[in-house]
Design a protein around this motif. Structure first.
Motif, PDB file in Angstrom:
ATOM      1  N   TYR A   1       0.549  -1.120   0.008  1.00 54.84           N
ATOM      2  CA  TYR A   1      -0.114  -0.019   0.318  1.00 54.84           C
ATOM      3  C   TYR A   1       0.845   1.434   0.424  1.00 54.84           C
ATOM      4  O   TYR A   1       0.614   2.138  -0.691  1.00 54.84           O
TER       5      TYR A   1
ATOM      6  N   SER B   1       2.460   1.776  -4.044  1.00 49.68           N
ATOM      7  CA  SER B   1       1.488   1.421  -4.558  1.00 49.68           C
ATOM      8  C   SER B   1       0.331   3.227  -3.717  1.00 49.68           C
ATOM      9  O   SER B   1      -0.137   3.521  -5.413  1.00 49.68           O
ATOM     10  N   HIS B   2       1.201   3.847  -3.273  1.00 53.85           N
ATOM     11  CA  HIS B   2       1.001   5.316  -2.884  1.00 53.85           C
ATOM     12  C   HIS B   2       1.116   6.225  -3.236  1.00 53.85           C
ATOM     13  O   HIS B   2       0.799   7.586  -3.860  1.00 53.85           O
TER      14      HIS B   2
ATOM     15  N   ALA C   1      -4.742   3.697  -5.319  1.00 44.74           N
ATOM     16  CA  ALA C   1      -4.143   2.685  -4.104  1.00 44.74           C
ATOM     17  C   ALA C   1      -4.758   1.607  -4.244  1.00 44.74           C
ATOM     18  O   ALA C   1      -4.298   0.297  -4.842  1.00 44.74           O
TER      19      ALA C   1
END
Length: 295
Positions: free
Chosen positions: A170, A173-174, A217
């Motif tokens: 996460y 992906s953020h 995300a």
């Protein structure tokens, strides 16, 4: 989270001569600082506030990340997963996705956005379209930050899905979400608008930008699940728990400070959970318009 056996990105590099860790181990208020910055620290904001940024400019000398350690391989696979998903999304929009670089550094690093230490946490620099992650971050996240997931691991799959894996994905992906914002021109619009408004309004725009990266995300997670079925029981709860822990309101209370919404730059815990969940449920970038005419 299942990640072994998939392609690793060739865009992951290691910094050379990055220096030693500043200040030793991370504890107390510094942990709160990392939690504040972990999920989407805008390096421009970091430079303005002076939190964990050492100043300076220039770029770090890098080389291909060839280490076979678990965290390096994990980063390569997750970045490759984001590349596959975002290439697909951009192609659906008749556009071309330009892949970001990701630099793993030790202690401190110089980017086109200035120099940063390990205490900055992962960040994306739009000036060089690169994500920066300190090599100690994942260890600190597992050992000290309490962002854990399914304590049962991956159900016997060679201990592949360690607690906290999806929360770490996460994070990456953020930051990739911030890269997508740069490619779409959103980052540039936010920076331009922020220069023309009050500090309070600029903070509000920062919150909207961070929440959109959270939503992106979520979009990635949903689309990647469709692509490779990488999620395991407990993974979604793990990410939602992580999002809840890094809200501005929660961190202000944890540090003993006053909760002042006008000073928020990343959003409340509830907002971060809501926008990640919105992207996860829809798998559609169009559902991530946090600005709704604000720009």
């Amino acid at each position: 989270m299942k990640w072994k056996g998939r392609r690793g990105s060739s865009n992951v590099r290691s910094s050379k001569g990055g220096g030693k860790m500043i200040g030793g181990s991370i504890g107390g208020i510094i942990i709160a600082g990392i939690l504040w910055l972990v999920f989407g620290m805008n390096p421009m904001t970091a430079l303005q506030t002076g939190q964990a940024v050492t100043g300076g400019s220039g770029e770090t000398s890098t080389e291909a990340a060839t280490s076979t350690d678990r965290d390096t391989q994990f980063v390569k696979v997750v970045l490759a997963d984001t590349e596959a998903v975002w290439h697909q999304i951009f192609e659906e929009a008749n556009s071309t996705y330009q892949e970001p670089s990701l630099i793993l550094f030790d202690g401190q690093v110089s980017s086109a956005c200035g120099s940063a230490s390990s205490a900055t946490g992962p960040f994306y620099c739009p000036a060089d379209q690169t994500i920066y992650i300190d090599t100690s971050f994942f260890v600190e996240m597992r050992q000290n930050l309490g962002i854990l997931g399914d304590q049962q691991g991956s159900g016997g799959q060679d201990n592949e899905g360690k607690a906290g894996d999806f929360a770490q994905a996460y994070v990456i992906s953020h930051e990739v979400g911030h890269h997508v914002q740069t490619l779409l021109g959103i980052t540039q619009q936010v920076n331009e608008a922020s220069r023309q408004v009050t500090r309070t309004e600029a903070n509000r725009l920062s919150v909207l930008q961070e929440l959109q990266a959270d939503c992106f995300a979520g979009v990635w997670a949903q689309r990647n699940q469709q692509r490779v079925q990488f999620l395991e029981p407990g993974d979604i709860d793990e990410a939602i728990n992580a999002a809840g822990q890094i809200g501005d309101d929660r961190l202000a209370r944890a540090s003993g400070g006053e909760v002042v919404p006008d000073n928020f730059t990343h959003g409340t815990s509830q907002q971060r959970i809501e926008w990640f969940s919105r992207g996860l449920e829809s798998g559609n970038v169009q559902s991530c318009d946090t600005f709704s005419g604000a720009l």
